[in-house]
Design an enzyme around this catalytic site. Structure first.
Site, PDB file in Angstrom:
ATOM      1  N   ASP A  93       0.825  -1.202   0.000  1.00 17.82           N
ATOM      2  CA  ASP A  93       0.000   0.000   0.000  1.00 17.82           C
ATOM      3  C   ASP A  93       0.860   1.253   0.000  1.00 17.82           C
ATOM      4  OD1 ASP A  93      -2.725  -0.342  -0.242  1.00 17.82           O
ATOM      5  OD2 ASP A  93      -2.996  -0.909   1.845  1.00 17.82           O
ATOM      6  N   ARG A 146      -2.063  -0.358  -8.559  1.00 12.78           N
ATOM      7  CA  ARG A 146      -3.413   0.011  -8.123  1.00 12.78           C
ATOM      8  C   ARG A 146      -3.480   1.536  -8.182  1.00 12.78           C
ATOM      9  NH1 ARG A 146      -6.303   1.245  -2.749  1.00 12.78           N
ATOM     10  NH2 ARG A 146      -8.382   0.379  -3.062  1.00 12.78           N
TER      11      ARG A 146
END
Length: 321
Positions: free
Chosen positions: A147, A198
């Site tokens: 992330d 992402r």
């Protein structure tokens, strides 16, 4: 913080800006975090966006979502650990998740923040820990998403992803945030190495010297980057709840003959479930990020900052209690 005229702040855009700034500031308040994470009311309200406190609750939620034809990324909440023992404890949860995904045949992968595995006090330790996770994912035929956090971590996160992708091709990817000026260059850099991205808009407070301050510019940059990713031939995730952007992605895929299975839409647990299910029924690939764990407070506050409807949902529940 930059000063804005009262007339600007009283507009709808100004009110949303103030709400976003407020909740991002609250996400960093340690005292309120400690109280909220121990409060039964806080845990009840966070249940809209957090799939329970335990691994088993998260796996149960994953199975329910999988039955709807939707894939999952499991996220054990936590950040800013201060000791190696805490970092190792966080990592152990991810190893349990990777084992359970394989044993249960779940359509899922995992997502980890570097600050929950020691990035703040020992970057080398964080890389060893994440490397062990990616090695586990490689054995289990799975995938680890690193992330992205605030801008102080951007370069280190990308560089670590590059190094691990060199060791385990196709088993690790990261997140890029469309509100940062640097993201176009970062996307080109990762695409050259075949690394999965992402793409999201961004959920941290960043200054106008490094990030687009206006939503319209963030949206425009997102769409621009989205099209580059979709045409790259690499499997990427488009993380957005914005129906206008989703419609544009679908139309672009049809115009350019991009197969629906060559990329996926991604959304957060508890947000626009109707849209998630509709996209899956239409044949588009869909993945839901399922967060869980006792350290839910910063994540919850950032979800309130991102979307006003989330604030109104919480307010309605407070009025009922």
């Amino acid at each position: 913080m930059k000063q804005y005229p009262l007339a600007v702040l009283m507009t709808e855009t100004g009110v949303l800006f103030l709400l976003r700034s407020l909740f991002i500031a609250l996400s960093q308040n340690r005292r309120l975090r400690s109280f909220s994470e121990r409060s039964a009311v806080g845990r009840t309200l966070s249940g809209r966006f957090v799939a329970g406190m335990s691994v088993e609750e998260a796996l149960d939620a994953c199975e329910r979502v999988n039955r709807e034809g939707i894939a999952v990324s499991l996220d054990s909440l936590g950040e800013s650990v201060r000791e190696e023992s805490e970092a190792r404890a966080s990592a152990e949860i991810y190893h349990r998740l990777l084992d359970a995904i394989a044993e249960r045949g779940l359509k899922a992968n995992v997502s980890v923040k570097l600050t929950q595995v020691g990035m703040d006090f020992d970057p080398a330790l964080a890389e060893r820990i994440v490397g062990e996770m990616v090695e586990h994912a490689d054995r289990a035929n799975s995938f680890v998403r690193i992330d992205m956090e605030g801008s102080p971590y951007t370069e280190a996160t990308i560089a670590m992803t590059e190094r691990l992708a060199g060791r385990f091709p196709g088993r690790v990817g990261t997140v890029l945030q469309a509100y940062l000026f640097r993201t176009e260059g970062d996307a080109e850099r990762l695409l050259e190495q075949g690394i999965r991205i992402r793409l999201c808009k961004g959920a941290y407070k960043e200054g106008p010297e490094i990030a687009f301050p206006a939503k319209v510019d963030v949206d425009a940059n997102y769409v621009k980057l989205m099209k580059v990713l979709m045409k790259s031939g690499i499997y990427h995730g488009l993380a957005t709840h914005d129906e206008k952007i989703i419609r544009e992605a679908k139309a672009f895929a049809r115009r350019e003959n991009i197969a629906p299975e060559s990329f996926e839409f991604q959304m957060l647990y508890g947000i626009r479930r109707d849209l998630q299910q509709r996209l899956a029924r239409e044949g588009w690939r869909m993945r839901v990020y399922i967060p869980f764990g006792t350290e839910w407070y910063p994540y919850f506050m950032r979800r309130l900052a991102e979307r006003p409807a989330n604030v109104f949902f919480v307010a309605r529940n407070l009025m009922r209690s």
